[in-house]
Design an enzyme around this catalytic site. Structure first.
Site, mmCIF file in Angstrom:
data_model
loop_
_atom_site.group_PDB
_atom_site.id
_atom_site.type_symbol
_atom_site.label_atom_id
_atom_site.label_comp_id
_atom_site.label_asym_id
_atom_site.label_seq_id
_atom_site.Cartn_x
_atom_site.Cartn_y
_atom_site.Cartn_z
ATOM 1 N N ASP A 185 -8.306 -10.405 2.599
ATOM 2 C CA ASP A 185 -8.018 -11.649 3.298
ATOM 3 C C ASP A 185 -7.748 -11.321 4.762
ATOM 4 O O ASP A 185 -6.858 -10.538 5.070
ATOM 5 C CB ASP A 185 -6.784 -12.310 2.662
ATOM 6 C CG ASP A 185 -6.395 -13.589 3.379
ATOM 7 O OD1 ASP A 185 -7.144 -14.565 3.270
ATOM 8 O OD2 ASP A 185 -5.355 -13.601 4.057
ATOM 9 N N GLU A 290 -13.935 -13.608 2.333
ATOM 10 C CA GLU A 290 -14.075 -15.048 2.422
ATOM 11 C C GLU A 290 -15.081 -15.375 3.513
ATOM 12 O O GLU A 290 -15.149 -14.695 4.521
ATOM 13 C CB GLU A 290 -12.700 -15.606 2.799
ATOM 14 C CG GLU A 290 -12.564 -17.076 2.695
ATOM 15 C CD GLU A 290 -11.081 -17.463 2.792
ATOM 16 O OE1 GLU A 290 -10.737 -18.560 2.388
ATOM 17 O OE2 GLU A 290 -10.275 -16.657 3.284
ATOM 18 N N CYS A 343 -2.731 -20.165 -7.491
ATOM 19 C CA CYS A 343 -1.848 -19.087 -7.933
ATOM 20 C C CYS A 343 -2.713 -18.030 -8.615
ATOM 21 O O CYS A 343 -3.466 -18.342 -9.539
ATOM 22 C CB CYS A 343 -0.801 -19.619 -8.909
ATOM 23 S SG CYS A 343 0.103 -18.301 -9.745
ATOM 24 N N CYS A 346 -1.459 -17.723 -12.636
ATOM 25 C CA CYS A 346 -1.717 -18.751 -13.648
ATOM 26 C C CYS A 346 -2.879 -19.668 -13.275
ATOM 27 O O CYS A 346 -3.247 -20.554 -14.040
ATOM 28 C CB CYS A 346 -0.462 -19.577 -13.925
ATOM 29 S SG CYS A 346 -0.019 -20.652 -12.545
ATOM 30 N N CYS A 362 5.389 -20.007 -7.301
ATOM 31 C CA CYS A 362 4.524 -20.906 -8.054
ATOM 32 C C CYS A 362 5.388 -21.776 -8.968
ATOM 33 O O CYS A 362 6.151 -21.256 -9.789
ATOM 34 C CB CYS A 362 3.525 -20.105 -8.884
ATOM 35 S SG CYS A 362 2.542 -21.153 -9.965
ATOM 36 N N ASP A 372 -0.751 -14.028 1.776
ATOM 37 C CA ASP A 372 -2.010 -13.333 2.035
ATOM 38 C C ASP A 372 -2.443 -12.451 0.862
ATOM 39 O O ASP A 372 -3.632 -12.361 0.544
ATOM 40 C CB ASP A 372 -1.899 -12.484 3.312
ATOM 41 C CG ASP A 372 -1.604 -13.358 4.530
ATOM 42 O OD1 ASP A 372 -1.937 -14.558 4.484
ATOM 43 O OD2 ASP A 372 -1.039 -12.841 5.509
#
Ligand SMILES: [Zn+2]
Length: 429
Positions: A185, A290, A343, A346, A362, A372
């Site tokens: 990232d 990304e 998240c 999960c 979360c 990050d």
């Protein structure tokens, strides 16, 4: 594979003067050809029986008139005007392909440069020979072996560099050490955050230099205002066409200092990026990143500086060619993928995740996330999922193309491209 090696030069005064003159000739030819291109294109639009402009035709056209109209062009290598016009052709090609903006006129003092084809120079040790100019000393010798294709001499601040393009037949680099896969990232607080939890901090000296850069450009603009006052213009008034402001010795010095500083900052940035991409491709055979929507981010002023600083496209370009040399893979996640809102434990997606939030818990599974690191883990998961899909249907590999900015929001999964080391701006012939 095409590789370019940029080497600082130690020209003597005669040689430096020649470089400046050749750059001026290249700029003139480029601008002449661009104006002529626009004129011929308009003419063609009005009358389709006329030929469309092309770089080859423009080169012939200039050759036919230069002896008569621009005899000073003959004082430097014929490559200077010729290759500049070929570069204009490339610029139009990139424009049509949606890779670049419409070609602009070159300005004096902005990236002054000229190019040579391989029959117009030779390299021996740490020297380069240019016809009619003799040997010019280079600060180091050429690092790559292979067929030399071309060279571009350019001025950065007050120094000259040569960038030599070589078609190398280098043995493939050793495969990555296989420390698994990594999601990366690119961020605001750190240069990069890895899914392993590592943070790579950008160069530190940077901030102090940026401060100095601000001070220097303020000092230069004060001198500019003083020159305006001296010329009898009011401070806000635009400079009328044809009016040249007096340039004081101090203003000249300030400009040199500023451009040297710009060059230094660019070097530091480039160096940090190279270290990061080398390290990543050396360690991880699979890297997920990304596809940043840079245009959208540049609209956000807080992000503008850091994104511009980190030059995302340069990061991706380096990563892809370096991974390519080791047979690695770079997986580029969809630019709309909500890497920071999901998240990574999960998989529940949050509605909002303001940029100011650096750490969050979360609500669904209670995991405490570093923003990050969480994003990097999501990128990795996304990349691996995309990879398994694409190996299931190898057609997925074809789906991505080369598009960096333009081509919509498809997920790109591909073996890192091998031909990216030399980008469009340096290739020809
Ligand atoms: Zn959770």
């Amino acid at each position: 594979m095409l590789m370019a090696h940029k080497i600082a030069l130690n020209p003597n005064n005669t040689q430096a003067t020649y470089f400046a003159r050749a750059s001026g000739t290249a700029r003139f030819a480029y601008n002449w050809a661009l104006a002529e291109w626009q004129r011929q294109y308009e003419a063609w639009k009005a009358d389709n029986s006329l030929p469309k402009p092309s770089q080859a035709a423009l080169r012939r056209q200039l050759n036919a008139i230069k002896r008569e109209q621009y005899p000073w062009m003959l004082e430097v290598t014929k490559n200077a005007p010729q290759l500049a016009i070929m570069q204009l052709g490339e610029a139009f090609k990139n424009f049509w392909a949606g890779r670049a903006k419409y070609p602009k006129f070159r300005k004096k003092g902005v990236h002054d440069r000229f190019s040579l084809s391989n029959d117009q120079f030779s390299v021996k040790g740490s020297r380069i020979r240019i016809p009619n100019l003799g040997w010019v000393r280079m600060r180091e010798s050429l690092r790559f072996t292979g067929k030399i294709l071309s060279a571009t001499l350019s001025r950065v601040a007050d120094r000259w560099f040569v960038s030599i393009t070589v078609d190398t037949e280098e043995p493939p680099k050793r495969r990555a050490e296989n420390q698994g896969e990594a999601g990366v990232d690119l961020g605001v607080s750190a240069l990069a955050t890895l899914s392993t939890g590592e943070k790579v901090i950008g160069p530190k000296s940077h901030k102090a230099l940026l401060k100095r850069q601000k001070r220097l450009s303020r000092s230069l603009s004060r001198k500019h205002l003083a020159a305006k006052a001296k010329a009898g213009l009011s401070l806000r008034q635009a400079i009328p066409k044809g009016v040249r402001l007096p340039v004081s010795e101090n203003a000249k010095k300030a400009r040199t200092r500023l451009s040297r500083l710009h060059a230094r900052i660019a070097n530091i940035r480039q160096d940090a990026l190279h270290k990061l991409t080398s390290d990543l491709t050396r360690r991880f055979p699979i890297i997920a990143i990304e596809d940043l929507n840079v245009r959208g981010m540049l609209k956000n002023h807080h992000l503008a500086r850091s994104i511009a600083d980190m030059s995302f496209f340069e990061f991706r370009r380096q990563l892809e060619y370096k991974a390519g040399r080791r047979g690695g893979l770079v997986v580029v996640a969809d630019r709309w993928f909500a890497s920071s809102k999901i998240c990574s434990v999960c998989a529940v997606k949050q509605d909002t995740m303001p940029l100011a939030v650096r750490q969050w818990t979360c609500p669904d599974c209670g995991t405490i996330h570093d923003r990050d690191v969480n994003a990097a883990r999501n990128l990795l998961a996304f990349g691996l999922a995309a990879l398994s899909r694409s190996t299931a249907s190898s057609a997925g590999r074809e789906a991505c193309g080369e598009g960096g900015t333009g081509s919509g929001s498809r997920t790109g999964v591909k073996p890192a491209s091998v031909k990216q080391e030399v980008s469009a701006r340096t290739t020809y012939g």
